[in-house]
Design a protein around this motif. Structure first.
Motif, PDB file in Angstrom:
ATOM      1  N   ASN A 150       4.653   8.957  -6.761  1.00  0.00           N
ATOM      2  CA  ASN A 150       3.753   8.462  -5.695  1.00  0.00           C
ATOM      3  C   ASN A 150       4.150   8.165  -4.423  1.00  0.00           C
ATOM      4  O   ASN A 150       5.186   8.166  -4.313  1.00  0.00           O
ATOM      5  N   GLU A 151       3.533   7.775  -3.490  1.00  0.00           N
ATOM      6  CA  GLU A 151       3.991   7.145  -2.112  1.00  0.00           C
ATOM      7  C   GLU A 151       4.174   5.743  -2.074  1.00  0.00           C
ATOM      8  O   GLU A 151       4.701   5.031  -1.042  1.00  0.00           O
ATOM      9  N   TYR A 152       4.323   5.033  -3.218  1.00  0.00           N
ATOM     10  CA  TYR A 152       4.614   3.407  -3.245  1.00  0.00           C
ATOM     11  C   TYR A 152       6.124   3.600  -3.106  1.00  0.00           C
ATOM     12  O   TYR A 152       7.025   4.240  -3.914  1.00  0.00           O
ATOM     13  N   LYS A 153       6.686   3.034  -2.346  1.00  0.00           N
ATOM     14  CA  LYS A 153       8.215   2.742  -1.969  1.00  0.00           C
ATOM     15  C   LYS A 153       8.642   1.223  -2.474  1.00  0.00           C
ATOM     16  O   LYS A 153       8.489   0.683  -1.355  1.00  0.00           O
ATOM     17  N   GLN A 166       0.682  -1.166   0.062  1.00  0.00           N
ATOM     18  CA  GLN A 166       0.007  -0.105  -0.015  1.00  0.00           C
ATOM     19  C   GLN A 166       1.077   1.143  -0.017  1.00  0.00           C
ATOM     20  O   GLN A 166       1.989   1.196   0.470  1.00  0.00           O
ATOM     21  N   PRO A 167       0.284   2.368  -0.619  1.00  0.00           N
ATOM     22  CA  PRO A 167       0.932   3.500  -0.483  1.00  0.00           C
ATOM     23  C   PRO A 167       1.491   3.775   0.745  1.00  0.00           C
ATOM     24  O   PRO A 167       0.739   3.720   1.948  1.00  0.00           O
ATOM     25  N   GLY A 168       2.972   4.371   1.123  1.00  0.00           N
ATOM     26  CA  GLY A 168       3.251   4.780   2.614  1.00  0.00           C
ATOM     27  C   GLY A 168       4.052   3.422   3.022  1.00  0.00           C
ATOM     28  O   GLY A 168       4.743   3.626   4.212  1.00  0.00           O
ATOM     29  N   ASP A 169       3.637   2.316   2.597  1.00  0.00           N
ATOM     30  CA  ASP A 169       4.406   1.035   3.318  1.00  0.00           C
ATOM     31  C   ASP A 169       5.666   1.112   3.171  1.00  0.00           C
ATOM     32  O   ASP A 169       6.213   1.866   2.092  1.00  0.00           O
ATOM     33  N   SER A 170       6.624   0.684   4.047  1.00  0.00           N
ATOM     34  CA  SER A 170       8.190   0.481   3.968  1.00  0.00           C
ATOM     35  C   SER A 170       8.568  -0.474   2.712  1.00  0.00           C
ATOM     36  O   SER A 170       7.869  -1.289   2.732  1.00  0.00           O
TER      37      SER A 170
END
Length: 119
Positions: free
Chosen positions: A59-62, A20-24
């Protein structure tokens, strides 16, 4: 992994990869043999899509890295090998694969040679 690293291992059953977006970011190791590549190839494509989405949209996917270990009797039985090579070329250092063959009797093509181990 290094000595004393903690890893999570899952064998068989229903499984998926849905960050999910924001997951490490995580480092994935996928291990497949023969036709067992099918669900893992789907995961690999999803990871490639997320890497592409990450780079294109900011985006926020790392996303972390993924290493696929895939074994078959010979290179002709390595399903999706051209697609996998394309993903490795498209995402160098982020998606890697080591193919292993157990009963190879013919010459391995030059494109696969750097990625193949075994007999």
């Amino acid at each position: 992994c290094t000595l004393d690293s903690e890893v999570a291992l899952r064998v068989g059953g229903d499984f998926f990869f849905d960050p999910q977006p924001g997951d490490s970011p995580v480092k994935l190791v996928l291990i497949a043999g023969g036709v067992g590549i099918n669900p893992l190839f789907s995961i690999l494509l999803h990871i490639a899509d997320l890497h592409g989405y990450q780079e294109g949209k900011g985006n926020e996917y790392k996303m972390g890295t993924v290493k696929l270990y895939y074994s078959a009797k010979n290179t002709s039985e390595l399903l999706f090998k051209k697609n996998i090579l394309g993903l490795m070329n498209g995402f160098p250092g982020k998606i890697t694969c080591c193919f292993h063959v157990t009963q190879q009797s013919s010459q391995i093509c030059k494109e696969l040679q750097p990625h193949v181990t075994g007999k």
